[in-house]
Motif scaffolding. Sequence first.
Motif, PDB file in Angstrom:
ATOM      1  N   TYR A   1       3.220   7.012 -14.727  1.00 58.83           N
ATOM      2  CA  TYR A   1       3.121   5.737 -15.447  1.00 58.83           C
ATOM      3  C   TYR A   1       1.732   5.533 -16.031  1.00 58.83           C
ATOM      4  O   TYR A   1       0.727   5.952 -15.458  1.00 58.83           O
ATOM      5  N   GLU A   2       1.685   4.812 -17.122  1.00 64.71           N
ATOM      6  CA  GLU A   2       0.420   4.421 -17.730  1.00 64.71           C
ATOM      7  C   GLU A   2      -0.354   3.475 -16.808  1.00 64.71           C
ATOM      8  O   GLU A   2      -1.579   3.554 -16.694  1.00 64.71           O
ATOM      9  N   LEU A   3       0.374   2.573 -16.139  1.00 65.98           N
ATOM     10  CA  LEU A   3      -0.240   1.603 -15.236  1.00 65.98           C
ATOM     11  C   LEU A   3       0.586   1.519 -13.951  1.00 65.98           C
ATOM     12  O   LEU A   3       1.434   0.656 -13.804  1.00 65.98           O
ATOM     13  N   PRO A   4       0.358   2.445 -13.021  1.00 68.03           N
ATOM     14  CA  PRO A   4       1.149   2.425 -11.783  1.00 68.03           C
ATOM     15  C   PRO A   4       0.758   1.274 -10.862  1.00 68.03           C
ATOM     16  O   PRO A   4      -0.394   0.842 -10.839  1.00 68.03           O
ATOM     17  N   GLU A   5       1.759   0.809 -10.134  1.00 66.41           N
ATOM     18  CA  GLU A   5       1.518  -0.193  -9.096  1.00 66.41           C
ATOM     19  C   GLU A   5       0.924   0.520  -7.884  1.00 66.41           C
ATOM     20  O   GLU A   5       1.530   1.433  -7.331  1.00 66.41           O
ATOM     21  N   ILE A   6      -0.269   0.113  -7.500  1.00 65.42           N
ATOM     22  CA  ILE A   6      -0.926   0.634  -6.298  1.00 65.42           C
ATOM     23  C   ILE A   6      -1.542  -0.574  -5.603  1.00 65.42           C
ATOM     24  O   ILE A   6      -2.558  -1.099  -6.050  1.00 65.42           O
ATOM     25  N   ILE A   7      -0.899  -1.017  -4.537  1.00 69.84           N
ATOM     26  CA  ILE A   7      -1.327  -2.212  -3.817  1.00 69.84           C
ATOM     27  C   ILE A   7      -1.542  -1.824  -2.356  1.00 69.84           C
ATOM     28  O   ILE A   7      -0.686  -1.168  -1.772  1.00 69.84           O
ATOM     29  N   ALA A   8      -2.644  -2.247  -1.779  1.00 72.78           N
ATOM     30  CA  ALA A   8      -2.900  -1.946  -0.371  1.00 72.78           C
ATOM     31  C   ALA A   8      -3.040  -3.237   0.429  1.00 72.78           C
ATOM     32  O   ALA A   8      -3.635  -4.212  -0.044  1.00 72.78           O
ATOM     33  N   VAL A   9      -2.487  -3.205   1.625  1.00 72.46           N
ATOM     34  CA  VAL A   9      -2.560  -4.331   2.551  1.00 72.46           C
ATOM     35  C   VAL A   9      -3.168  -3.811   3.853  1.00 72.46           C
ATOM     36  O   VAL A   9      -2.651  -2.858   4.445  1.00 72.46           O
ATOM     37  N   ASP A  10      -4.265  -4.426   4.279  1.00 71.94           N
ATOM     38  CA  ASP A  10      -4.867  -4.029   5.550  1.00 71.94           C
ATOM     39  C   ASP A  10      -3.959  -4.460   6.693  1.00 71.94           C
ATOM     40  O   ASP A  10      -3.405  -5.565   6.687  1.00 71.94           O
ATOM     41  N   LEU A  11      -3.816  -3.594   7.680  1.00 69.09           N
ATOM     42  CA  LEU A  11      -3.001  -3.895   8.854  1.00 69.09           C
ATOM     43  C   LEU A  11      -3.926  -4.311   9.982  1.00 69.09           C
ATOM     44  O   LEU A  11      -4.806  -3.562  10.385  1.00 69.09           O
ATOM     45  N   ASP A  12      -3.725  -5.508  10.483  1.00 67.98           N
ATOM     46  CA  ASP A  12      -4.573  -5.973  11.578  1.00 67.98           C
ATOM     47  C   ASP A  12      -3.881  -5.860  12.923  1.00 67.98           C
ATOM     48  O   ASP A  12      -4.496  -6.071  13.959  1.00 67.98           O
ATOM     49  N   ARG A  13      -2.585  -5.531  12.920  1.00 71.23           N
ATOM     50  CA  ARG A  13      -1.851  -5.336  14.165  1.00 71.23           C
ATOM     51  C   ARG A  13      -0.856  -4.208  13.981  1.00 71.23           C
ATOM     52  O   ARG A  13      -0.405  -3.932  12.883  1.00 71.23           O
ATOM     53  N   GLY A  14      -0.504  -3.601  15.094  1.00 70.87           N
ATOM     54  CA  GLY A  14       0.489  -2.537  15.096  1.00 70.87           C
ATOM     55  C   GLY A  14       0.478  -1.842  16.438  1.00 70.87           C
ATOM     56  O   GLY A  14      -0.347  -2.148  17.314  1.00 70.87           O
ATOM     57  N   HIS A  15       1.370  -0.893  16.596  1.00 71.29           N
ATOM     58  CA  HIS A  15       1.439  -0.102  17.823  1.00 71.29           C
ATOM     59  C   HIS A  15       0.207   0.795  17.857  1.00 71.29           C
ATOM     60  O   HIS A  15       0.062   1.711  17.038  1.00 71.29           O
ATOM     61  N   ALA A  16      -0.700   0.520  18.778  1.00 71.47           N
ATOM     62  CA  ALA A  16      -2.013   1.178  18.808  1.00 71.47           C
ATOM     63  C   ALA A  16      -1.929   2.701  18.776  1.00 71.47           C
ATOM     64  O   ALA A  16      -2.674   3.341  18.023  1.00 71.47           O
ATOM     65  N   PRO A  17      -1.061   3.343  19.554  1.00 73.47           N
ATOM     66  CA  PRO A  17      -1.000   4.804  19.481  1.00 73.47           C
ATOM     67  C   PRO A  17      -0.609   5.312  18.082  1.00 73.47           C
ATOM     68  O   PRO A  17      -1.113   6.336  17.625  1.00 73.47           O
ATOM     69  N   TYR A  18       0.277   4.590  17.399  1.00 72.14           N
ATOM     70  CA  TYR A  18       0.660   4.996  16.045  1.00 72.14           C
ATOM     71  C   TYR A  18      -0.513   4.829  15.085  1.00 72.14           C
ATOM     72  O   TYR A  18      -0.812   5.717  14.276  1.00 72.14           O
ATOM     73  N   LEU A  19      -1.198   3.693  15.173  1.00 77.51           N
ATOM     74  CA  LEU A  19      -2.345   3.463  14.296  1.00 77.51           C
ATOM     75  C   LEU A  19      -3.436   4.499  14.544  1.00 77.51           C
ATOM     76  O   LEU A  19      -4.066   4.979  13.592  1.00 77.51           O
ATOM     77  N   ASP A  20      -3.635   4.874  15.804  1.00 72.21           N
ATOM     78  CA  ASP A  20      -4.610   5.933  16.126  1.00 72.21           C
ATOM     79  C   ASP A  20      -4.185   7.255  15.494  1.00 72.21           C
ATOM     80  O   ASP A  20      -5.037   8.007  14.979  1.00 72.21           O
ATOM     81  N   TRP A  21      -2.899   7.545  15.518  1.00 69.54           N
ATOM     82  CA  TRP A  21      -2.396   8.778  14.895  1.00 69.54           C
ATOM     83  C   TRP A  21      -2.671   8.776  13.389  1.00 69.54           C
ATOM     84  O   TRP A  21      -3.096   9.790  12.830  1.00 69.54           O
ATOM     85  N   VAL A  22      -2.442   7.635  12.733  1.00 65.11           N
ATOM     86  CA  VAL A  22      -2.720   7.546  11.286  1.00 65.11           C
ATOM     87  C   VAL A  22      -4.184   7.867  11.019  1.00 65.11           C
ATOM     88  O   VAL A  22      -4.494   8.645  10.114  1.00 65.11           O
ATOM     89  N   LEU A  23      -5.065   7.322  11.826  1.00 61.75           N
ATOM     90  CA  LEU A  23      -6.505   7.576  11.642  1.00 61.75           C
ATOM     91  C   LEU A  23      -6.823   9.055  11.848  1.00 61.75           C
ATOM     92  O   LEU A  23      -7.584   9.647  11.072  1.00 61.75           O
ATOM     93  N   ARG A  24      -6.265   9.660  12.891  1.00 60.02           N
ATOM     94  CA  ARG A  24      -6.513  11.083  13.152  1.00 60.02           C
ATOM     95  C   ARG A  24      -5.938  11.965  12.039  1.00 60.02           C
ATOM     96  O   ARG A  24      -6.553  12.946  11.638  1.00 60.02           O
ATOM     97  N   ALA A  25      -4.771  11.606  11.544  1.00 58.47           N
ATOM     98  CA  ALA A  25      -4.091  12.442  10.548  1.00 58.47           C
ATOM     99  C   ALA A  25      -4.773  12.388   9.191  1.00 58.47           C
ATOM    100  O   ALA A  25      -4.536  13.256   8.345  1.00 58.47           O
ATOM    101  N   THR A  26      -5.617  11.395   8.974  1.00 55.73           N
ATOM    102  CA  THR A  26      -6.264  11.245   7.674  1.00 55.73           C
ATOM    103  C   THR A  26      -7.771  11.325   7.763  1.00 55.73           C
ATOM    104  O   THR A  26      -8.481  10.888   6.860  1.00 55.73           O
TER     105      THR A  26
END
Length: 103
Positions: A77-102
């Motif tokens: 697209y010429e103008l793609p939709e790219i929107i980010a939302v900060d997550l302030d809560r979630g399952h801590a082990p999953y959020l830790d995995w996201v941080l490690r994976a990236t």
Amino acid sequence: MHVALALVTCPPDRADALATALVEAGVAACVNIVPQIRSVYRWDGKLCRDDEALLLIKHRADRFDALREAVLARHPYELPEIIAVDLDRGHAPYLDWVLRATS
């Protein structure tokens, strides 16, 4: 460090390739593809309706710029939709995995 969720719409036939490229580039830990949504919007003064896929992209909030650049490099697209939302809560082990994976 925080985790964020980016929302990106794209043509359904490009969703898998874009999701794969983002994970392979290390800017996304996981991308869920919602295969069919209908977008209604105004573009160049015309009312448009398009079938799209929605990518739910989990990533490190501090790497949003890298994610955005990776999407822009591959998005049709010429103008793609790219929107980010900060997550302030979630399952801590999953959020830790996201941080490690990236890291």
